[in-house]
Design an enzyme around this catalytic site. Structure first.
Site, PDB file in Angstrom:
ATOM      1  N   LYS A 111       2.763   6.096  13.485  1.00 17.15           N
ATOM      2  CA  LYS A 111       4.020   5.450  13.914  1.00 17.15           C
ATOM      3  C   LYS A 111       3.858   4.804  15.286  1.00 17.15           C
ATOM      4  CE  LYS A 111       6.646   6.394  10.440  1.00 17.15           C
ATOM      5  NZ  LYS A 111       7.118   5.392   9.508  1.00 17.15           N
ATOM      6  N   LYS A 194      -1.725   3.311   0.118  1.00 14.36           N
ATOM      7  CA  LYS A 194      -0.736   3.862  -0.817  1.00 14.36           C
ATOM      8  C   LYS A 194       0.445   2.912  -1.011  1.00 14.36           C
ATOM      9  CE  LYS A 194       2.207   6.181   2.446  1.00 14.36           C
ATOM     10  NZ  LYS A 194       3.354   6.981   2.619  1.00 14.36           N
ATOM     11  N   LYS A 197       7.344   2.105   0.974  1.00 13.70           N
ATOM     12  CA  LYS A 197       8.633   1.395   0.981  1.00 13.70           C
ATOM     13  C   LYS A 197       8.555   0.132   1.815  1.00 13.70           C
ATOM     14  CE  LYS A 197      11.500   5.396   0.189  1.00 13.70           C
ATOM     15  NZ  LYS A 197      11.868   6.645   0.818  1.00 13.70           N
TER      16      LYS A 197
HETATM   17  P1  TYM Z   1       9.362   9.624   1.543  1.00 16.67           P
HETATM   18  O1  TYM Z   1      10.785   9.231   1.423  1.00 16.67           O
HETATM   19  O2  TYM Z   1       8.428   8.745   2.296  1.00 16.67           O
HETATM   20  O3  TYM Z   1       8.734   9.832   0.126  1.00 16.67           O
HETATM   21  C1  TYM Z   1       9.368  10.667  -0.823  1.00 16.67           C
HETATM   22  C2  TYM Z   1       8.356  11.375  -1.682  1.00 16.67           C
HETATM   23  O4  TYM Z   1       7.530  10.420  -2.355  1.00 16.67           O
HETATM   24  C3  TYM Z   1       6.163  10.712  -2.116  1.00 16.67           C
HETATM   25  N1  TYM Z   1       5.394   9.467  -2.046  1.00 16.67           N
HETATM   26  C4  TYM Z   1       4.282   9.236  -2.737  1.00 16.67           C
HETATM   27  N2  TYM Z   1       3.586  10.017  -3.590  1.00 16.67           N
HETATM   28  C5  TYM Z   1       2.476   9.487  -4.139  1.00 16.67           C
HETATM   29  N3  TYM Z   1       2.035   8.214  -3.888  1.00 16.67           N
HETATM   30  C6  TYM Z   1       2.702   7.410  -3.029  1.00 16.67           C
HETATM   31  N4  TYM Z   1       2.283   6.179  -2.818  1.00 16.67           N
HETATM   32  C7  TYM Z   1       3.875   7.913  -2.402  1.00 16.67           C
HETATM   33  N5  TYM Z   1       4.766   7.397  -1.520  1.00 16.67           N
HETATM   34  C8  TYM Z   1       5.689   8.372  -1.309  1.00 16.67           C
HETATM   35  C9  TYM Z   1       6.131  11.436  -0.778  1.00 16.67           C
HETATM   36  O5  TYM Z   1       4.977  12.232  -0.663  1.00 16.67           O
HETATM   37  C10 TYM Z   1       7.403  12.254  -0.863  1.00 16.67           C
HETATM   38  O6  TYM Z   1       7.160  13.441  -1.585  1.00 16.67           O
HETATM   39  N6  TYM Z   1       9.464  13.165   4.987  1.00 16.67           N
HETATM   40  C11 TYM Z   1       9.696  12.919   3.588  1.00 16.67           C
HETATM   41  C12 TYM Z   1      11.098  13.303   3.144  1.00 16.67           C
HETATM   42  C13 TYM Z   1      11.434  14.692   3.432  1.00 16.67           C
HETATM   43  C14 TYM Z   1      10.973  15.864   2.760  1.00 16.67           C
HETATM   44  C15 TYM Z   1      11.575  16.955   3.418  1.00 16.67           C
HETATM   45  C16 TYM Z   1      10.128  16.054   1.669  1.00 16.67           C
HETATM   46  C17 TYM Z   1      12.255  15.114   4.439  1.00 16.67           C
HETATM   47  N7  TYM Z   1      12.340  16.459   4.419  1.00 16.67           N
HETATM   48  C18 TYM Z   1      11.336  18.289   3.011  1.00 16.67           C
HETATM   49  C19 TYM Z   1       9.879  17.365   1.284  1.00 16.67           C
HETATM   50  C20 TYM Z   1      10.480  18.442   1.927  1.00 16.67           C
HETATM   51  C21 TYM Z   1       9.513  11.448   3.359  1.00 16.67           C
HETATM   52  O7  TYM Z   1       9.668  10.640   4.240  1.00 16.67           O
HETATM   53  O8  TYM Z   1       9.256  11.103   2.087  1.00 16.67           O
END
Ligand code: TYM
Length: 329
Positions: A111, A194, A197
């Site tokens: 970041k 990967k 978003k």
């Molecule tokens: P976020 O919103 O970036 O992504 C949500 C979930 O999607 C998975 N993910 C992927 N898995 C495989 N390949 C990809 N290209 C890919 N892009 C995203 C992420 O691993 C995630 O599981 N910090 C987290 C949200 C969060 C969270 C938590 C998750 C907040 N508190 C507590 C688990 C437990 C996040 O930004 O995910």
């Protein structure tokens, strides 16, 4: 029965990486476990969304969760900011999280590079808030993609530290989880890295078929194999990865053979991949739109979720306050 928990930041629509990395796993687990799934709207504040967009993003993610198969009658589906016990636990955990270890987190370092003008304290303590999210329900399993592995490691570290500091065995050690045994990283269409978003390399569940076709046809490839059994370049490997997720084994086999004997035309592979993506996303997209516009239903889901999540969270917080030494006068 295990407690399963996961969340998704409300900073945009769900893409295939989110679906295959996390959501698909929750959906499979919801009937056999005590499940909590939430929309991480506090986490989205690190990127400074406009007030007029905040609720709409939450609404989108909620609709996308439900359209993907999450049943809010079975699992507890809630919005993070509806549960004030989470920020309180975050505050308490922050006292035992050290600046040095937070600064060394890979996602934080990334970041600093990607948004040097907005290196806020929320980004630094992001893993602490994630830990609070997870341990507020004392989760055993956390279905996430590979990119969250380090955050989960930090969550275990903070939970263990709490137990050690106060000489208790209160928190369990939450483990990242994927049904297929190892955590996955779904690649984007731009050749490397990967699907994300904000990377501009993703297929979203709400994308129209024409958009999907255009994105897939533009995906990066290479000049093609020149001799039998040549090694695949990363962009082509990535296309095969996506094909394996979305197409039938016969289709994958067909294109693999063509690659091996150098007759493959990437245009044909992309056309097939786009059609298989459309077949997968179209019914989900339709459900997303229906749910998104059903105000009464969403209101009911959110109210019910908040109630159930708070019942569990307030019990944990009561215990934690007592363990720390807060007592009523
Ligand atoms: P976020 O919103 O970036 O992504 C949500 C979930 O999607 C998975 N993910 C992927 N898995 C495989 N390949 C990809 N290209 C890919 N892009 C995203 C992420 O691993 C995630 O599981 N910090 C987290 C949200 C969060 C969270 C938590 C998750 C907040 N508190 C507590 C688990 C437990 C996040 O930004 O995910």
């Amino acid at each position: 029965m295990d407690t399963v928990l996961s969340g998704i930041r409300s900073t945009g629509s769900l893409h295939l990486g989110n679906y295959f990395g996390a959501v698909k796993n929750f959906v499979k687990m919801q009937h056999e476990n005590r499940c909590f799934f939430f929309v991480a709207d506090y986490h989205s504040l690190t990127t400074h969304p406009k007030p007029e967009n905040l609720q709409d993003s939450v609404r989108s993610v909620l609709s996308e969760y439900i359209a993907s198969g999450l049943d809010p009658e079975v699992a507890t589906l809630y919005v993070q900011s509806d549960v004030p016990e989470i920020p309180e636990l975050y505050l308490l955990l922050n006292m035992n999280a050290y600046v040095g270890e937070l600064q060394r987190t890979t996602t934080f370092k990334e970041k600093i590079r990607s948004q040097p003008d907005n290196v806020n304290a929320g980004l630094l303590t992001y893993p602490v808030l994630m830990c609070a999210d997870i341990i507020i329900h004392n989760a055993d399993k956390v279905p996430v993609g590979k990119d969250q592995e380090q955050n989960l490691e930090m969550a275990r570290k903070f939970a263990r530290r709490f137990n050690t500091m106060y000489g208790v065995e209160y928190f369990k050690m939450p483990e990242p989880y994927n049904f297929g045994d190892k955590l996955i990283k779904v690649p984007g269409l731009d050749g490397t890295g990967k699907m994300g978003k904000s990377e501009g390399n993703g297929i979203f569940l709400v994308d129209e078929p024409s958009v999907i076709r255009k994105k897939v046809m533009r995906a990066v490839t290479d000049a093609g194999p020149t001799k039998p059994n040549s090694k695949m370049s990363e962009p082509v490997k990535n296309l095969f990865y996506l094909l394996e997720l979305l197409s039938t084994p016969d289709t994958v086999q067909f294109f693999r053979e063509q690659y091996k004997n150098c007759t493959i035309r990437y245009g044909d592979l992309k056309k097939q991949l786009a059609e298989d993506m459309i077949a997968f996303t179209s019914p989900v997209r339709k459900r997303i739109l229906d749910i998104y516009h059903d105000d009464d239903y969403l209101k009911k889901v959110v109210r019910m979720g908040a109630e159930r999540a708070r019942a569990s969270a307030s019990k944990t917080l009561r215990d934690v306050r007592e363990i720390i030494g807060f007592k009523p006068f």
